[in-house]
Write an enzyme that holds these catalytic residues in place. Structure first.
Site, PDB file in Angstrom:
ATOM      1  N   ASP A  31       2.384   2.019   3.395  1.00 11.95           N
ATOM      2  CA  ASP A  31       3.421   1.133   3.947  1.00 11.95           C
ATOM      3  C   ASP A  31       4.815   1.627   3.604  1.00 11.95           C
ATOM      4  O   ASP A  31       5.769   1.333   4.317  1.00 11.95           O
ATOM      5  CB  ASP A  31       3.359  -0.290   3.352  1.00 11.95           C
ATOM      6  N   HIS A  74       0.875  -1.177   0.000  1.00 12.23           N
ATOM      7  CA  HIS A  74       0.000   0.000   0.000  1.00 12.23           C
ATOM      8  C   HIS A  74       0.913   1.228   0.000  1.00 12.23           C
ATOM      9  O   HIS A  74       2.016   1.175   0.567  1.00 12.23           O
ATOM     10  CB  HIS A  74      -0.832   0.145   1.269  1.00 12.23           C
TER      11      HIS A  74
HETATM   12  C1  XUL Z   1      -7.232  -6.456   5.390  1.00  4.01           C
HETATM   13  C2  XUL Z   1      -6.495  -6.955   4.236  1.00  4.01           C
HETATM   14  C3  XUL Z   1      -5.684  -5.959   3.501  1.00  4.01           C
HETATM   15  C4  XUL Z   1      -5.733  -6.119   2.021  1.00  4.01           C
HETATM   16  C5  XUL Z   1      -5.058  -5.005   1.248  1.00  4.01           C
HETATM   17  O1  XUL Z   1      -7.875  -7.444   6.115  1.00  4.01           O
HETATM   18  O2  XUL Z   1      -6.515  -8.115   3.934  1.00  4.01           O
HETATM   19  O3  XUL Z   1      -4.371  -6.054   3.954  1.00  4.01           O
HETATM   20  O4  XUL Z   1      -5.146  -7.321   1.636  1.00  4.01           O
HETATM   21  O5  XUL Z   1      -5.538  -3.760   1.578  1.00  4.01           O
END
Ligand code: XUL
Ligand code: CO
Length: 433
Positions: free
Chosen positions: A102, A99
């Protein structure tokens, strides 16, 4: 080189009899299973957020990890990236996922966030060129910052919708620059806590419009990857609009996007939705929207999203059976959306959690391939439905209630129940593990 993983060298395949903790017992990247190397079948990816950004908090206490890259500067962000790529190389992981939040420190506003993301994207690009590690998918974190507390696309405030759309654009740009093979949208806070303050119809329409904009931007930029939605039933909001695969498919149909968007199915989310992982995988395959998987496991007692590393080979066998059944991954892969427990403080814990997860997946894949090649399970399934392959069975579906009633009466059709053979099939599955 940083000294974070000091003393830990590249993990190699040593086979099931190895006594070395720092070795693969099942994952042999070059071994061919079901027509492809294990590396190409499994397409492992490391999740940046859990391994490098998560501080180890739970509802009763904060940070337990003491990582040298925890801090708000760009130097910290670069050190984090350095360590992450060192781990990808130690594990021989072909992919990673991230993300925006991150990989870059939170800025004052959209402009600063974007500048920082661009700088980190360039930094990552260089590292990817040097190591050959690739990007399975990128995504935007539209749920952690307080501005998203009432949702991103589904927010009652149009300014939040705008901020979210702009952020998605920058994250898609970063994904494209890094040659990402997918772009993921997990609903985050796209749901509601109470109907008393919620206009559900309006919120769903906003989410549909945002998704259409994402698809439009894919075509505008020529992005060749797959757009994926990741279903999840609760947590953070009580009622999520992307509850499970069936709900997401209904949503996609509603907005005419079922041919454009596929699903990233997470094992833990399937369990929270009251399904098995294999149910969600099989349904996505049947609906033509199977894309990728987030691989973790949830605790079966605690009832929240514990995101643990997979260790259960029988479960992995049924999961990869469905993946193989769907024709294997195309742009998708196996992303370890899993975090070590908050007491697992050591750098070695981070490495060995992944080694165990990769081995569990590999063992499951191998058992699944044997099961599929052997064909006994499929033969038993076909036998159960054999009546539908007869001329009479096929004609039935073209008939109507009146004609069928006349036929049942004249031929005195009187069905006799037959065994579903569940235990025999469960025994059969265990023979491959
Ligand atoms: C949350 C989750 C996230 C997604 C990406 O439960 O799984 O980490 O994978 O936003
Ligand atoms: Co996930």
């Amino acid at each position: 080189m940083t000294d974070f993983f000091k003393g830990i060298t590249a993990i190699r395949y040593e086979g099931p009899d190895s006594d070395n903790e720092f070795a693969f017992r099942a994952y042999n990247p070059t071994e061919v299973v079901a027509g492809k190397t294990m590396k190409d079948q499994l397409r492992f990816a490391i999740a940046f957020w859990h391994s490098f950004a998560w501080p180890g908090g739970d509802p009763f206490g904060g940070q337990t990890f003491d990582r040298p890259w925890f801090g708000d500067s760009m130097d910290h962000a670069k050190l984090k990236a350095d360590v992450a790529f060192e781990m990808f190389e130690i594990l021989g992981a072909p992919y990673f996922c991230f993300h925006d939040a991150d990989v870059r420190p939170e800025g004052r506003d959209f402009r600063e966030n974007t500048a920082r993301l661009r700088e980190m994207t360039d930094y990552f690009q260089k590292k990817m060129e040097d190591t050959g590690v690739r990007l399975l998918w990128g995504t935007a974190n539209l749920f952690s910052h307080r501005r998203f507390m009432a949702g991103a696309a589904t927010n009652p405030d149009p300014d939040v919708f705008a901020f979210s759309a702009a952020t998605i654009k920058t994250c898609m740009d970063a994904t494209i620059q890094l040659g990402g093979e997918n772009y993921v949208l997990w609903g985050g806070r796209e749901g509601y806590e109470t109907l008393l303050n919620t206009d559900m119809g309006r919120e769903r329409a906003q989410a549909g419009r945002m998704l259409q904009m994402v698809v439009d931007y894919k075509y505008k930029t020529g992005f060749e990857g797959t757009i994926l939605i990741e279903p999840k039933p609760q947590e953070p909001t009580k009622h999520q609009y992307d509850y499970d695969v069936a709900t997401v498919y209904g949503f996609l149909k509603d907005f005419g996007l079922e041919g454009e968007v596929k699903v990233n199915i997470e094992q833990g989310h399937a369990i929270l939705a009251g399904h098995s992982f294999e149910h969600e995988l099989a349904l996505a395959r049947e609906l033509g929207i199977f894309g990728s998987i987030d691989m973790n496991k949830n605790d079966y007692q605690s009832g929240w999203d514990t995101d643990q590393f997979p260790t259960n080979v029988p479960e992995m066998t049924l999961a990869y059976y469905e993946v193989l059944h769907a024709g294997g991954f195309k742009t998708g892969g196996t992303n370890f959306d899993a975090k070590v427990r908050r007491q697992s403080l050591d750098p070695a814990d981070l490495i060995l959690a992944h080694v165990g997860g990769m081995d569990a997946c590999a063992a499951g894949l191998k058992a699944a391939a044997k099961m599929l090649e052997d064909g006994k399970l499929e033969a038993a399934r076909s036998q159960r439905y054999a009546g539908w392959e007869t001329a009479a069975g096929k004609a039935l579906l073209q008939s109507d209630l009146g004609s069928i009633a006349a036929k049942v009466d004249s031929e005195n059709i009187n069905p006799q129940p037959r065994s579903g053979r569940q235990e025999r099939l469960e025994n059969l599955v265990n023979r491959y593990i």
